[in-house]
Design an enzyme around this catalytic site. Structure first.
Site, PDB file in Angstrom:
ATOM      1  N   CYS A 344      23.341   3.909   9.678  1.00 15.76           N
ATOM      2  CA  CYS A 344      23.856   2.533   9.227  1.00 15.76           C
ATOM      3  C   CYS A 344      23.112   1.446   8.471  1.00 15.76           C
ATOM      4  CB  CYS A 344      24.378   2.152  10.647  1.00 15.76           C
ATOM      5  SG  CYS A 344      25.721   3.393  10.998  1.00 15.76           S
ATOM      6  N   TYR A 373       4.631  12.659   1.707  1.00 15.11           N
ATOM      7  CA  TYR A 373       5.120  11.456   2.204  1.00 15.11           C
ATOM      8  C   TYR A 373       6.533  11.584   2.261  1.00 15.11           C
ATOM      9  CZ  TYR A 373       0.762  10.060   0.308  1.00 15.11           C
ATOM     10  OH  TYR A 373      -0.769  10.041  -0.113  1.00 15.11           O
TER      11      TYR A 373
HETATM   12  C1  LIG Z   1      -3.261   7.835   0.598  1.00 16.75           C
HETATM   13  C2  LIG Z   1      -4.785   7.805   0.056  1.00 16.75           C
HETATM   14  C3  LIG Z   1      -5.044   8.891  -0.649  1.00 16.75           C
HETATM   15  C4  LIG Z   1      -4.150   9.882  -1.366  1.00 16.75           C
HETATM   16  O1  LIG Z   1      -3.374   9.650  -2.497  1.00 16.75           O
HETATM   17  P1  LIG Z   1      -2.562  10.268  -3.108  1.00 16.75           P
HETATM   18  O2  LIG Z   1      -1.782   9.296  -4.049  1.00 16.75           O
HETATM   19  O3  LIG Z   1      -1.411  11.099  -2.245  1.00 16.75           O
HETATM   20  O4  LIG Z   1      -3.344  11.419  -3.958  1.00 16.75           O
HETATM   21  C5  LIG Z   1      -6.246   9.189  -1.056  1.00 16.75           C
HETATM   22  N1  LIG Z   1      -7.172   8.423  -0.245  1.00 16.75           N
HETATM   23  C6  LIG Z   1      -7.041   7.328   0.401  1.00 16.75           C
HETATM   24  C7  LIG Z   1      -7.831   6.394   0.994  1.00 16.75           C
HETATM   25  C8  LIG Z   1      -5.658   7.098   0.579  1.00 16.75           C
HETATM   26  O5  LIG Z   1      -5.343   5.937   1.247  1.00 16.75           O
END
Ligand SMILES: *Cc1c(COP(=O)(O)O)cnc(C)c1O
Length: 421
Positions: A344, A373
């Site tokens: 909702c 994600y």
């Molecule tokens: C989220 C993150 C990643 C990975 O990012 P991607 O875009 O999924 O490759 C790598 N290093 C740090 C510090 C992050 O916060």
């Protein structure tokens, strides 16, 4: 490239029909492909082929499922973790501590102690107060913590504002202009062993230019730090490489193009390089499989109401993210539709006016590129149990996280004495 293909008119993941998984496990369900994971690790590693012993530390936050991590551990990857929980997950899945990097602006003393106990490869520090705290914690344990500072290079990654991390106004890293001072202060902290420099400017980057600009700044900083007498031995170039979500858009740069750029920019750096890829390893290796509950008339296009919702796949409502939505058994016609979940909230919308396969109640649809994600950001809003996860390998498949019964969700709360009769 992934291993979700149509065979005789029906989508399969590797050799397993998606419909067989939906029938056995129910929907919504996340489905992951081992062959795709393996392929992406190989492509990324080949792209860095000319580097000497790079450390590829998978960003666990992109997909922390134990079976996914165990698959990546067997392929030799390390882990980039951002919490004590992720650290324990990585170790439980068989990733050795000497391939683990700990990132994040808010590490607590307890998390630092845990990581020091396990003997991780590197802490990526994000502020001077954090450096001071880590030094104290390490000293209290009779240890020295191996550290890098994460630099905020003040470059615009050109990605969605909510996943951009390398601008000076973002919360991440120490300011580039003050880096020499921060390193000098860290050298005086007896609990730290200053070994590296780190950078990560954002996620879903579709252009190499901002990455190259950031890496060039890191190279200049390494030279300046070595001139100042610091023994810099590692450079962590982070993650961020984008993956194709929308087939109508230009493809993001390939890992090979990224690797060529990295090799060119870093060729004179006297350090071991580290990488933290997340999305590019797992993104295309997963799909969220869902069933159409009903189709309702809309003002401009019909609403296709599916049994997956924003609590299962948050990216569209959080980041306006685009996921390809395909019928598992397309009937041949296409038309515009609005695809929404049952939650909702108006934000529980996966697509508006999308040209897609025509589907009817009971049909299965797959949200593609949901391996990164996806499940990891899921919640139980509207008292919807977390979607289960399935891992496929060739003609084999297994439930790698079961759907919890609604009773478990209810039993998680408790009613205090004064309310109980
Ligand atoms: C989220 C993150 C990643 C990975 O990012 P991607 O875009 O999924 O490759 C790598 N290093 C740090 C510090 C992050 O916060």
């Amino acid at each position: 490239m992934d291993h979700f293909d149509y065979v005789d008119g029906a989508m399969q993941v590797e050799q397993v029909p998606m419909a067989a998984i939906a029938d056995a496990v129910g929907t919504p369900v996340y489905v992951y492909s081992t062959a795709t994971l393996t392929r992406h690790v190989g492509v990324f590693r080949d792209a860095l082929g000319s580097l000497d012993n790079p450390l590829i530390a998978f960003a666990v936050k992109a997909n922390p499922n134990a079976a996914v991590l165990a698959t990546l551990a067997k392929l030799g990857l390390g882990a980039d973790v951002v919490s004590g929980g992720e650290l324990l997950r990585a170790i439980a899945a068989g990733i050795p501590a000497d391939r683990i990097v700990f990132s994040g602006v808010g590490k607590t003393a307890e998390e630092m102690r845990l990581a020091l106990t396990h003997g991780i490869f590197q802490f990526n520090l994000e502020s001077e107060p954090e450096a001071e705290m880590l030094s104290e914690v390490a000293l209290s344990m009779g240890k020295r913590a191996p550290v890098a500072y994460r630099i905020n290079p003040d470059v615009d990654a050109g990605t969605h504002a909510k996943i951009s991390t390398g601008k000076s106004e973002n919360k991440f890293g120490i300011p580039y202009a003050r880096a020499l001072e921060s390193y000098a202060a860290a050298r005086d902290l007896p609990g730290l062993d200053v070994q590296g420099v780190a950078v990560h400017i954002g996620s879903q980057l579709t252009d190499l230019a901002p990455l190259e600009a950031a890496f060039t700044k890191v190279g200049a900083l390494i030279a300046a730090l070595r001139d100042a007498g610091h023994d810099i031995r590692t450079a962590d170039l982070g993650g961020g490489l984008g993956v194709p979500y929308d087939p109508a858009l230009p493809e993001p740069p390939s890992p090979a193009a990224y690797g060529d750029m990295v090799c060119r920019v870093t060729q004179d750096w006297p350090v071991r390089l580290m990488f933290e890829p997340g999305r590019v390893i797992v993104g295309n290796a997963g799909a969220l499989l869902s069933r159409v509950v009903r189709v309702k008339q809309g003002a401009k296009a019909p609403f296709v109401i599916v049994d997956a919702a924003m609590n299962d796949l948050l990216r569209p409502s959080l980041y306006d993210a685009w996921h390809d939505i395909r019928a598992v058994t397309p009937a041949g016609q296409r038309a515009a539709a609005n695809v929404v979940g049952p939650v909702c909230e108006t934000g529980d919308t996966f697509a508006m006016g999308r040209d897609m396969d025509v589907v009817a109640a009971g049909d299965l649809v797959a949200f593609m590129t949901a391996g990164a994600y996806g499940a990891t950001m899921a919640g139980t809003y509207n008292s919807r149990p977390l979607a289960p996860e399935v891992l496929v390998s060739g003609d084999k498949w297994a439930v790698v996280r079961a759907r919890p019964p609604i009773e478990a969700l209810i039993a998680g709360d408790s009613i205090p004495d004064w309310l109980a009769d």
